[in-house]
Design a protein around this motif. Structure first.
Motif, mmCIF file in Angstrom:
data_model
loop_
_atom_site.group_PDB
_atom_site.id
_atom_site.type_symbol
_atom_site.label_atom_id
_atom_site.label_comp_id
_atom_site.label_asym_id
_atom_site.label_seq_id
_atom_site.Cartn_x
_atom_site.Cartn_y
_atom_site.Cartn_z
ATOM 1 N N ALA A 37 0.849 -1.195 0.000
ATOM 2 C CA ALA A 37 0.000 0.000 0.000
ATOM 3 C C ALA A 37 0.886 1.246 0.000
ATOM 4 O O ALA A 37 1.983 1.240 0.570
ATOM 5 N N PRO A 38 0.421 2.327 -0.625
ATOM 6 C CA PRO A 38 1.203 3.573 -0.631
ATOM 7 C C PRO A 38 1.611 4.042 0.768
ATOM 8 O O PRO A 38 2.718 4.532 0.964
ATOM 9 N N LYS A 39 0.744 3.863 1.759
ATOM 10 C CA LYS A 39 1.059 4.263 3.133
ATOM 11 C C LYS A 39 2.237 3.455 3.677
ATOM 12 O O LYS A 39 3.110 3.991 4.361
ATOM 13 N N GLU A 40 2.296 2.167 3.344
ATOM 14 C CA GLU A 40 3.425 1.330 3.770
ATOM 15 C C GLU A 40 4.723 1.795 3.110
ATOM 16 O O GLU A 40 5.778 1.816 3.742
ATOM 17 N N VAL A 41 4.636 2.167 1.831
ATOM 18 C CA VAL A 41 5.802 2.689 1.121
ATOM 19 C C VAL A 41 6.256 3.988 1.785
ATOM 20 O O VAL A 41 7.450 4.185 2.042
ATOM 21 N N TYR A 42 5.317 4.860 2.076
ATOM 22 C CA TYR A 42 5.614 6.137 2.722
ATOM 23 C C TYR A 42 6.294 5.916 4.082
ATOM 24 O O TYR A 42 7.299 6.564 4.398
ATOM 25 N N ASP A 43 5.767 5.000 4.878
ATOM 26 C CA ASP A 43 6.356 4.712 6.193
ATOM 27 C C ASP A 43 7.782 4.172 6.047
ATOM 28 O O ASP A 43 8.686 4.571 6.784
ATOM 29 N N TYR A 44 7.985 3.286 5.081
ATOM 30 C CA TYR A 44 9.312 2.711 4.829
ATOM 31 C C TYR A 44 10.290 3.809 4.402
ATOM 32 O O TYR A 44 11.408 3.906 4.915
ATOM 33 N N MET A 45 9.878 4.635 3.461
ATOM 34 C CA MET A 45 10.750 5.680 2.930
ATOM 35 C C MET A 45 11.024 6.762 3.980
ATOM 36 O O MET A 45 12.110 7.324 4.035
ATOM 37 N N GLY A 46 10.035 7.037 4.823
ATOM 38 C CA GLY A 46 10.179 8.068 5.850
ATOM 39 C C GLY A 46 11.244 7.749 6.883
ATOM 40 O O GLY A 46 11.784 8.649 7.526
ATOM 41 N N LYS A 47 11.575 6.467 7.047
ATOM 42 C CA LYS A 47 12.629 6.080 7.996
ATOM 43 C C LYS A 47 13.995 6.572 7.546
ATOM 44 O O LYS A 47 14.868 6.829 8.363
ATOM 45 N N SER A 48 14.182 6.685 6.241
ATOM 46 C CA SER A 48 15.480 7.110 5.703
ATOM 47 C C SER A 48 15.494 8.547 5.212
ATOM 48 O O SER A 48 16.562 9.159 5.111
ATOM 49 N N TYR A 49 14.323 9.072 4.867
ATOM 50 C CA TYR A 49 14.254 10.405 4.259
ATOM 51 C C TYR A 49 13.260 11.270 5.022
ATOM 52 O O TYR A 49 12.067 11.286 4.711
ATOM 53 N N SER A 50 13.770 11.994 6.003
ATOM 54 C CA SER A 50 12.877 12.854 6.788
ATOM 55 C C SER A 50 12.383 14.002 5.907
ATOM 56 O O SER A 50 13.090 14.478 5.023
ATOM 57 N N GLY A 51 11.169 14.406 6.118
ATOM 58 C CA GLY A 51 10.589 15.501 5.347
ATOM 59 C C GLY A 51 9.987 15.064 4.024
ATOM 60 O O GLY A 51 9.454 15.883 3.292
ATOM 61 N N LEU A 52 10.067 13.789 3.719
ATOM 62 C CA LEU A 52 9.478 13.269 2.475
ATOM 63 C C LEU A 52 7.957 13.319 2.587
ATOM 64 O O LEU A 52 7.387 12.902 3.591
#
Length: 144
Positions: A37-52
């Motif tokens: 799900a897009p939310k899962e992708v967002y959560d995963y990416m947010g761990k490495s890229y703050s402010g995304l």
């Protein structure tokens, strides 16, 4: 497309700038066997890229889908994406609702669909949802 290099090459060939974020996104889908799900992708990416932002993640998912890198399917709980399968011929899928495993349907139901003369089909999707043998066995074992 199953390797990160193939995905990056596909994006670069279409003029997209290859950023660390896009590499991470490609890596996530290469390493994930099922739908995300897009939310899962967002959560995963947010761990490495703050402010995304969620919009940036979703826009990149849509771009990757338009390039044929990802497949999008609408489940009852929303849209999910997965890496496009390597099948080159037109086909559809049987999708397990438990584990997300897919099986190709090689016969296209559009071949037998009567389309009125006053309607032009430009694209279509056909997915069948259910449970694979492994997930059915797990369910039966859990019920004992």
């Amino acid at each position: 497309m199953h390797t990160m290099d193939e995905i990056v090459q596909q994006m670069a060939s279409q003029g997209l700038r290859i950023t660390d974020q896009r590499r991470s996104l490609a890596k996530l889908f290469v390493e994930s066997p099922g739908y995300i799900a897009p939310k899962e992708v967002y959560d995963y990416m947010g761990k490495s890229y703050s402010g995304l932002s969620f919009d940036t993640v979703y826009r990149n998912l849509r771009i990757m889908e338009e390039l044929g890198v990802l497949e999008q399917v609408v489940f009852e709980d929303g849209v999910k994406f997965k890496l496009h399968c390597r099948e080159n011929d037109h086909h559809h899928h049987l999708i397990c609702l438990q584990c997300g495993k897919t099986y190709p349907i090689t016969h296209c139901p559009m071949d037998q669909t009567l389309v009125p003369d006053q309607f032009q089909v430009v694209k279509h999707k056909f997915e069948v949802f259910g449970y694979c043998k492994s997930c059915m066995q797990e369910e039966q074992t859990a019920d004992l």
